[in-house]
Scaffold this motif. Structure first.
Motif, PDB file in Angstrom:
ATOM      1  N   ALA A  37     -20.310  36.159  11.407  1.00  0.00           N
ATOM      2  CA  ALA A  37     -20.562  36.952  10.194  1.00  0.00           C
ATOM      3  C   ALA A  37     -21.786  36.440   9.455  1.00  0.00           C
ATOM      4  O   ALA A  37     -22.597  37.231   8.945  1.00  0.00           O
ATOM      5  CB  ALA A  37     -19.338  36.921   9.289  1.00  0.00           C
ATOM      6  N   ILE A  38     -21.950  35.127   9.376  1.00  0.00           N
ATOM      7  CA  ILE A  38     -23.148  34.565   8.743  1.00  0.00           C
ATOM      8  C   ILE A  38     -24.392  34.990   9.526  1.00  0.00           C
ATOM      9  O   ILE A  38     -25.402  35.399   8.946  1.00  0.00           O
ATOM     10  CB  ILE A  38     -23.038  33.030   8.656  1.00  0.00           C
ATOM     11  CG1 ILE A  38     -21.926  32.620   7.675  1.00  0.00           C
ATOM     12  CG2 ILE A  38     -24.367  32.419   8.220  1.00  0.00           C
ATOM     13  CD1 ILE A  38     -21.620  31.134   7.661  1.00  0.00           C
ATOM     14  N   ALA A  39     -24.313  34.905  10.852  1.00  0.00           N
ATOM     15  CA  ALA A  39     -25.451  35.274  11.695  1.00  0.00           C
ATOM     16  C   ALA A  39     -25.795  36.751  11.575  1.00  0.00           C
ATOM     17  O   ALA A  39     -26.940  37.143  11.849  1.00  0.00           O
ATOM     18  CB  ALA A  39     -25.156  34.923  13.145  1.00  0.00           C
ATOM     19  N   ALA A  40     -24.835  37.582  11.153  1.00  0.00           N
ATOM     20  CA  ALA A  40     -25.109  39.008  10.974  1.00  0.00           C
ATOM     21  C   ALA A  40     -26.140  39.248   9.877  1.00  0.00           C
ATOM     22  O   ALA A  40     -26.809  40.286   9.866  1.00  0.00           O
ATOM     23  CB  ALA A  40     -23.818  39.760  10.647  1.00  0.00           C
TER      24      ALA A  40
ATOM     25  N   ASP B 152     -24.477  38.146   1.990  1.00  0.00           N
ATOM     26  CA  ASP B 152     -24.277  36.871   2.702  1.00  0.00           C
ATOM     27  C   ASP B 152     -23.331  35.960   1.955  1.00  0.00           C
ATOM     28  O   ASP B 152     -22.707  35.083   2.557  1.00  0.00           O
ATOM     29  CB  ASP B 152     -25.558  36.128   3.083  1.00  0.00           C
ATOM     30  CG  ASP B 152     -26.345  35.489   1.932  1.00  0.00           C
ATOM     31  OD1 ASP B 152     -25.846  35.394   0.802  1.00  0.00           O
ATOM     32  OD2 ASP B 152     -27.499  35.082   2.185  1.00  0.00           O
ATOM     33  N   ASP B 153     -23.175  36.136   0.632  1.00  0.00           N
ATOM     34  CA  ASP B 153     -22.268  35.264  -0.115  1.00  0.00           C
ATOM     35  C   ASP B 153     -20.827  35.434   0.344  1.00  0.00           C
ATOM     36  O   ASP B 153     -20.052  34.475   0.328  1.00  0.00           O
ATOM     37  CB  ASP B 153     -22.378  35.532  -1.622  1.00  0.00           C
ATOM     38  CG  ASP B 153     -23.693  35.042  -2.196  1.00  0.00           C
ATOM     39  OD1 ASP B 153     -24.137  33.951  -1.804  1.00  0.00           O
ATOM     40  OD2 ASP B 153     -24.282  35.754  -3.030  1.00  0.00           O
ATOM     41  N   GLU B 154     -20.465  36.649   0.746  1.00  0.00           N
ATOM     42  CA  GLU B 154     -19.096  36.898   1.206  1.00  0.00           C
ATOM     43  C   GLU B 154     -18.804  36.105   2.482  1.00  0.00           C
ATOM     44  O   GLU B 154     -17.700  35.578   2.653  1.00  0.00           O
ATOM     45  CB  GLU B 154     -18.864  38.400   1.409  1.00  0.00           C
ATOM     46  CG  GLU B 154     -19.368  39.008   2.700  1.00  0.00           C
ATOM     47  CD  GLU B 154     -20.876  38.948   2.920  1.00  0.00           C
ATOM     48  OE1 GLU B 154     -21.283  38.931   4.096  1.00  0.00           O
ATOM     49  OE2 GLU B 154     -21.652  38.914   1.943  1.00  0.00           O
ATOM     50  N   ALA B 155     -19.803  36.010   3.381  1.00  0.00           N
ATOM     51  CA  ALA B 155     -19.602  35.277   4.630  1.00  0.00           C
ATOM     52  C   ALA B 155     -19.679  33.776   4.409  1.00  0.00           C
ATOM     53  O   ALA B 155     -18.878  33.008   4.961  1.00  0.00           O
ATOM     54  CB  ALA B 155     -20.639  35.716   5.671  1.00  0.00           C
ATOM     55  N   LEU B 156     -20.639  33.338   3.609  1.00  0.00           N
ATOM     56  CA  LEU B 156     -20.826  31.916   3.365  1.00  0.00           C
ATOM     57  C   LEU B 156     -19.645  31.317   2.604  1.00  0.00           C
ATOM     58  O   LEU B 156     -19.045  30.327   3.025  1.00  0.00           O
ATOM     59  CB  LEU B 156     -22.112  31.679   2.577  1.00  0.00           C
ATOM     60  CG  LEU B 156     -23.426  32.032   3.277  1.00  0.00           C
ATOM     61  CD1 LEU B 156     -24.569  32.028   2.261  1.00  0.00           C
ATOM     62  CD2 LEU B 156     -23.721  31.060   4.407  1.00  0.00           C
ATOM     63  N   GLY B 157     -19.319  31.913   1.460  1.00  0.00           N
ATOM     64  CA  GLY B 157     -18.353  31.302   0.555  1.00  0.00           C
ATOM     65  C   GLY B 157     -16.909  31.466   0.956  1.00  0.00           C
ATOM     66  O   GLY B 157     -16.087  30.576   0.723  1.00  0.00           O
TER      67      GLY B 157
ATOM     68  N   LEU C 144     -35.213  31.928   3.305  1.00  0.00           N
ATOM     69  CA  LEU C 144     -34.345  31.752   4.458  1.00  0.00           C
ATOM     70  C   LEU C 144     -33.398  30.603   4.166  1.00  0.00           C
ATOM     71  O   LEU C 144     -33.791  29.586   3.567  1.00  0.00           O
ATOM     72  CB  LEU C 144     -35.142  31.437   5.731  1.00  0.00           C
ATOM     73  CG  LEU C 144     -35.989  32.556   6.340  1.00  0.00           C
ATOM     74  CD1 LEU C 144     -36.781  32.013   7.524  1.00  0.00           C
ATOM     75  CD2 LEU C 144     -35.119  33.726   6.781  1.00  0.00           C
ATOM     76  N   LEU C 145     -32.167  30.736   4.567  1.00  0.00           N
ATOM     77  CA  LEU C 145     -31.211  29.648   4.425  1.00  0.00           C
ATOM     78  C   LEU C 145     -31.613  28.503   5.344  1.00  0.00           C
ATOM     79  O   LEU C 145     -31.865  28.700   6.525  1.00  0.00           O
ATOM     80  CB  LEU C 145     -29.804  30.133   4.773  1.00  0.00           C
ATOM     81  CG  LEU C 145     -29.153  31.070   3.749  1.00  0.00           C
ATOM     82  CD1 LEU C 145     -28.052  31.889   4.404  1.00  0.00           C
ATOM     83  CD2 LEU C 145     -28.591  30.266   2.579  1.00  0.00           C
ATOM     84  N   SER C 146     -31.667  27.298   4.800  1.00  0.00           N
ATOM     85  CA  SER C 146     -32.066  26.137   5.584  1.00  0.00           C
ATOM     86  C   SER C 146     -30.923  25.697   6.503  1.00  0.00           C
ATOM     87  O   SER C 146     -29.749  26.028   6.280  1.00  0.00           O
ATOM     88  CB  SER C 146     -32.441  24.979   4.658  1.00  0.00           C
ATOM     89  OG  SER C 146     -31.280  24.494   3.994  1.00  0.00           O
ATOM     90  N   GLU C 147     -31.281  24.939   7.536  1.00  0.00           N
ATOM     91  CA  GLU C 147     -30.254  24.396   8.420  1.00  0.00           C
ATOM     92  C   GLU C 147     -29.295  23.498   7.659  1.00  0.00           C
ATOM     93  O   GLU C 147     -28.088  23.480   7.927  1.00  0.00           O
ATOM     94  CB  GLU C 147     -30.906  23.619   9.561  1.00  0.00           C
ATOM     95  CG  GLU C 147     -31.665  24.490  10.553  1.00  0.00           C
ATOM     96  CD  GLU C 147     -32.208  23.692  11.726  1.00  0.00           C
ATOM     97  OE1 GLU C 147     -31.859  22.491  11.836  1.00  0.00           O
ATOM     98  OE2 GLU C 147     -32.956  24.264  12.535  1.00  0.00           O
ATOM     99  N   GLU C 148     -29.838  22.754   6.699  1.00  0.00           N
ATOM    100  CA  GLU C 148     -28.984  21.870   5.892  1.00  0.00           C
ATOM    101  C   GLU C 148     -27.987  22.672   5.066  1.00  0.00           C
ATOM    102  O   GLU C 148     -26.814  22.308   4.953  1.00  0.00           O
ATOM    103  CB  GLU C 148     -29.836  21.001   4.977  1.00  0.00           C
ATOM    104  CG  GLU C 148     -30.684  19.961   5.695  1.00  0.00           C
ATOM    105  CD  GLU C 148     -31.966  20.540   6.280  1.00  0.00           C
ATOM    106  OE1 GLU C 148     -32.656  19.805   7.008  1.00  0.00           O
ATOM    107  OE2 GLU C 148     -32.276  21.724   6.023  1.00  0.00           O
ATOM    108  N   MET C 149     -28.455  23.780   4.500  1.00  0.00           N
ATOM    109  CA  MET C 149     -27.562  24.626   3.708  1.00  0.00           C
ATOM    110  C   MET C 149     -26.494  25.252   4.602  1.00  0.00           C
ATOM    111  O   MET C 149     -25.298  25.241   4.272  1.00  0.00           O
ATOM    112  CB  MET C 149     -28.374  25.710   3.005  1.00  0.00           C
ATOM    113  CG  MET C 149     -27.544  26.662   2.154  1.00  0.00           C
ATOM    114  SD  MET C 149     -26.785  25.831   0.743  1.00  0.00           S
ATOM    115  CE  MET C 149     -26.119  27.249  -0.141  1.00  0.00           C
ATOM    116  N   LEU C 150     -26.898  25.779   5.745  1.00  0.00           N
ATOM    117  CA  LEU C 150     -25.942  26.424   6.644  1.00  0.00           C
ATOM    118  C   LEU C 150     -24.891  25.443   7.159  1.00  0.00           C
ATOM    119  O   LEU C 150     -23.747  25.829   7.432  1.00  0.00           O
ATOM    120  CB  LEU C 150     -26.689  27.064   7.808  1.00  0.00           C
ATOM    121  CG  LEU C 150     -27.499  28.320   7.457  1.00  0.00           C
ATOM    122  CD1 LEU C 150     -28.416  28.701   8.609  1.00  0.00           C
ATOM    123  CD2 LEU C 150     -26.579  29.478   7.097  1.00  0.00           C
ATOM    124  N   ALA C 151     -25.263  24.169   7.272  1.00  0.00           N
ATOM    125  CA  ALA C 151     -24.321  23.172   7.777  1.00  0.00           C
ATOM    126  C   ALA C 151     -23.093  23.048   6.883  1.00  0.00           C
ATOM    127  O   ALA C 151     -22.002  22.723   7.372  1.00  0.00           O
ATOM    128  CB  ALA C 151     -25.012  21.812   7.911  1.00  0.00           C
TER     129      ALA C 151
END
Length: 251
Positions: A208-211, A33-38, A229-236
């Motif tokens: 990609a994040i949702a994957a 998930d770091d690849e998609a997030l970052g 689980l990633l929080s909504e605040e983090m995903l924002a």
């Protein structure tokens, strides 16, 4: 509500065509998930301009839901590796088989004396050389997660062994949420921060994040309600139109 800008909003903004100058690129992800997030947006931009991308997954990702009984450690690892591959496909970065180091989630070695460090460094160096990487994407050296910092140390050691090391761009993940002032760049770091406009591929990045279904919503590892689980605040933080990177100031 956490500050979603930190000092990053003041960084210079580079256009999406910036990706064309990076050449063959290898992304290093501490966890799936770091690849998609970052840097998922930048990966999608690299695909758009025809630059080859290869990926490295450092940890086995098995500790997000350690209390699961329905899913053994190898089963959790398989789920998360599958999500990693799915995200790479969405981002167009799946043409090359990724390198899976399989280091222990939560205990990635960051020093030469730690078990597995030297072997991982050698594997990283060979992978970078085999793919003739012009650029490597790696977590920011003080991103506030021990596996991210250890990953940075692994990559730094690998680059030291290369006669022509690739350009190193450092992306942020947990620095959005948890960074103390000392975690952010200082004048002694010799780095500069900048943003890359990824608005054109923002929807692709979100797919990609949702994957990474096991990390963004309940329903995969169902018997460990205390799992991560990633929080909504983090995903924002990762739903915006730009991504943040650091690089050596003399480049």
């Amino acid at each position: 509500m956490p500050d979603t800008t930190l000092p990053f909003a003041d960084y210079p903004l580079r256009p999406s065509i910036f990706a064309a100058a990076l050449g063959a690129t290898v992304v290093i992800a501490p966890h799936p998930d770091d690849e998609a997030l970052g840097c998922g947006g930048l990966l999608a931009l690299l695909h758009q301009v025809g630059q080859p991308v290869a990926a490295v997954l450092v940890s086995d990702g098995s500790m997000s839901h350690p209390k699961s009984v329905l899913f053994s450690t190898p089963a959790r690892q398989a789920v998360r590796t599958g999500e990693f591959r799915h995200a790479l496909t969405i981002l167009g970065a799946d043409q090359t088989e990724p390198l899976l180091l399989g280091l222990p989630d939560g205990r990635v070695p960051g020093q030469a004396q730690e078990p597995g460090f030297l072997e991982a460094v050698a594997q990283l160096r060979r992978f970078l050389e085999r793919h003739q990487a012009a650029t490597v994407l790696v977590p920011w050296r003080r991103d506030p997660h021990p596996d991210h910092r250890a990953t940075s140390q692994l990559v730094a050691a690998a680059l030291l062994e290369m006669t022509q090391p690739p350009r190193r761009l450092e992306y942020v993940v947990w620095a959005w949420e948890r960074a103390a002032p000392a975690d952010l760049p200082t004048p002694t770091d010799g780095v500069r921060g900048f943003r890359v406009d990824v608005s054109a591929v923002a929807a692709q990045k979100q797919r990609a994040i949702a994957a990474h279904r096991s990390q963004v919503a309940p329903g995969v590892f169902t018997d460990d309600p205390s799992g991560f689980l990633l929080s909504e605040e983090m995903l924002a933080h990762f739903a915006g139109p730009y991504e943040v990177f650091f690089e050596a100031a003399d480049l």
